[in-house]
Design an enzyme around this catalytic site. Structure first.
Site, PDB file in Angstrom:
ATOM      1  NE  ARG A  20       2.610   4.734  13.878  1.00  0.00           N
ATOM      2  CZ  ARG A  20       2.767   4.557  12.580  1.00  0.00           C
ATOM      3  NH1 ARG A  20       1.802   4.861  11.751  1.00  0.00           N
ATOM      4  NH2 ARG A  20       3.895   4.074  12.107  1.00  0.00           N
ATOM      5  CB  SER A  57       7.917  -9.108  -2.019  1.00  0.00           C
ATOM      6  OG  SER A  57       7.272  -7.990  -1.459  1.00  0.00           O
ATOM      7  CB  SER A 106       2.407   6.344  -0.703  1.00  0.00           C
ATOM      8  OG  SER A 106       2.626   5.507   0.411  1.00  0.00           O
ATOM      9  CG  HIS A 158      -0.334   5.540  -2.830  1.00  0.00           C
ATOM     10  ND1 HIS A 158      -0.858   6.442  -1.935  1.00  0.00           N
ATOM     11  CD2 HIS A 158      -0.012   4.435  -2.101  1.00  0.00           C
ATOM     12  CE1 HIS A 158      -0.836   5.933  -0.722  1.00  0.00           C
ATOM     13  NE2 HIS A 158      -0.327   4.710  -0.801  1.00  0.00           N
ATOM     14  CB  THR A 181      -7.509   1.974  -2.844  1.00  0.00           C
ATOM     15  OG1 THR A 181      -8.353   2.294  -1.739  1.00  0.00           O
ATOM     16  CG2 THR A 181      -6.813   3.250  -3.301  1.00  0.00           C
ATOM     17  CE  LYS A 228      -3.902   5.271   0.044  1.00  0.00           C
ATOM     18  NZ  LYS A 228      -4.698   4.176   0.620  1.00  0.00           N
ATOM     19  CB  THR A 260     -15.434  -9.348   4.747  1.00  0.00           C
ATOM     20  OG1 THR A 260     -14.240  -9.945   5.234  1.00  0.00           O
ATOM     21  CG2 THR A 260     -15.468  -7.903   5.188  1.00  0.00           C
ATOM     22  CB  THR A 261     -20.382  -7.168   6.328  1.00  0.00           C
ATOM     23  OG1 THR A 261     -20.787  -8.061   7.363  1.00  0.00           O
ATOM     24  CG2 THR A 261     -21.583  -6.351   5.871  1.00  0.00           C
ATOM     25  CB  THR A 284       5.552   4.362   7.893  1.00  0.00           C
ATOM     26  OG1 THR A 284       4.504   4.035   8.829  1.00  0.00           O
ATOM     27  CG2 THR A 284       4.935   4.645   6.543  1.00  0.00           C
TER      28      THR A 284
END
Length: 403
Positions: free
Chosen positions: A22, A137, A189, A217, A245, A248, A277-278, A363
């Site tokens: 990549r 799943s 997606s 998505h 999220t 997006k 986590t901050t 992917t």
């Protein structure tokens, strides 16, 4: 040489040989000209039309969102200053969580630093809550969901993608008294298909399983207020945990879950991916809050993305291009070879100033490599026509070379 360095060298050589290495393309986003970006500097600088942004509604460049971020930076500074427990919680964090809970019709919501972290931290925390979990799943779930599921001591069952009969078969065979959870997405997606949320809930309820739905998505685009496919299909109340999220459809950054207050409070209190986590900075939170509030009432913008997607699909089909069937706003074009899909992407960029991300293994499965196109409300018919012409030229030429 340390064995790990040898493993790195061998692994990279294998990835390059398979055409999967990549290379990141530096692209400078232009708030005033989106989806036109620029690459290069000085005399080599040129415009590029981007077809692979996940800023689906172009909210990342909306003046309301930008103004909110600027105001927050001026008033509150750039960083959050710590975790949520150490000076990292503001009134903006609480306001955004309240807004997201309202969006999904849930009593509570919890922010994470990304959608990936939201999935991994929430799922692994739930599956560590007590022994003998059985988790079901979907085969094509996102890597973050797989990481959360496999990072916990649970019995994992993989059901065939969107195959409800296979899901029920696996649930029926599991121990009746075991705690169970069904984990799936709404919009997938890479394949651009949509799950039957109501049907999955029917089966989960029959076997006493929790439901965990990834709507990353879909939020912003689907439903009367952008609450996702579960809102569109009037089944959000049947889903136990909805994950989404802000990066997006809402054009900002961060992830979240929405669920009953007790579930959210448990994740808040037990998930290390949240606790240590901050927190998201005030600029990001303010921008996301402005975006969610705007998107919830901007039905015209929501309608525009589907009109643009259907127009692009029609143009590609009319030109005889290999469009993968799509019932969502995502438009995949099949190429079918890792080396060739990278070459197609490079040719589109070099010759036509069009950027379309090549998607390959892991992917998508080997042999199903593709370009993934994501039209936004700001992609014009002229841009689409230019894309179609470029694809016709490049795909025919790379096919001859491959042959």
């Amino acid at each position: 040489m340390h064995p790990f360095r040898t493993a790195c060298r061998d692994g990279l050589a294998r990835i390059r040989a398979e055409g999967r290495y990549r290379n990141f393309q530096p692209l400078r986003k232009s708030a005033s000209r989106f989806p036109v970006f620029t690459i290069g500097q000085g005399e080599t600088k040129r415009d590029v039309t981007v077809w692979s942004s996940n800023d689906y509604l172009a909210m990342g460049v909306h003046p309301v969102v930008i103004d909110a971020a600027v105001k927050a930076a001026q008033e509150m500074g750039a960083g959050a200053g710590g975790t949520r427990n150490i000076a990292g919680t503001s009134d903006l964090h609480e306001a955004l969580e309240h807004e997201l809970a309202s969006l999904h019709g849930k009593p509570a919501a919890l922010l994470f630093t990304s959608g990936y972290v939201a999935n991994e931290a929430t799922l692994s925390t739930i599956l560590r809550s007590y022994p003998n979990w059985h988790v079901f799943s979907d085969k094509k779930n996102h890597a973050s969901m797989i990481a959360g599921v496999k990072g916990a001591p649970a019995t994992v069952h993989i059901w065939k993608h969107n195959d409800l009969a296979d899901l029920e078969r696996l649930l029926a065979a599991a121990p009746a008294d075991a705690p169970k959870m069904v984990v799936f997405e709404s919009v997938y997606s890479m394949d651009a298909d949509i799950s039957d949320i109501a049907g999955i809930c029917d089966i989960a309820e029959k076997y006493g399983a929790l439901t965990y739905l990834d709507e990353v998505h879909a939020v912003g685009m689907y439903g009367a207020e952008g609450g996702g496919v579960s809102q569109r299909d009037h089944v959000a109340h049947r889903v136990d945990i909805i994950e989404g999220t802000l990066a997006k459809g809402f054009g900002c950054h961060g992830g979240y879950i929405a669920a009953d207050s007790e579930i959210v409070d448990y994740i808040r209190s037990a998930a290390s991916g949240f606790i240590f986590t901050t927190s998201l900075p005030p600029t990001t939170i303010a921008a996301a809050l402005a975006s969610v509030r705007h998107v919830r009432q901007d039905n015209a913008r929501r309608a525009a993305i589907f009109e643009r997607a259907e127009t692009l699909k029609a143009k590609l089909r009319s030109a005889g291009l290999p469009v993968i069937p799509s019932v969502s706003h995502i438009v995949p074009v099949h190429v079918g070879d890792a080396v060739r899909v990278k070459e197609v992407s490079r040719e589109l960029m070099d010759r036509f100033a069009i950027y379309a991300t090549p998607i390959n293994y892991p992917t998508v499965p080997v042999g199903s490599e593709r370009l993934r196109l994501t039209p936004t409300p700001l992609h014009t018919d002229a841009m689409m026509d230019a894309l179609v012409d470029a694809l016709l030229a490049v795909l025919s030429e790379t096919k001859r070379v491959a042959a």
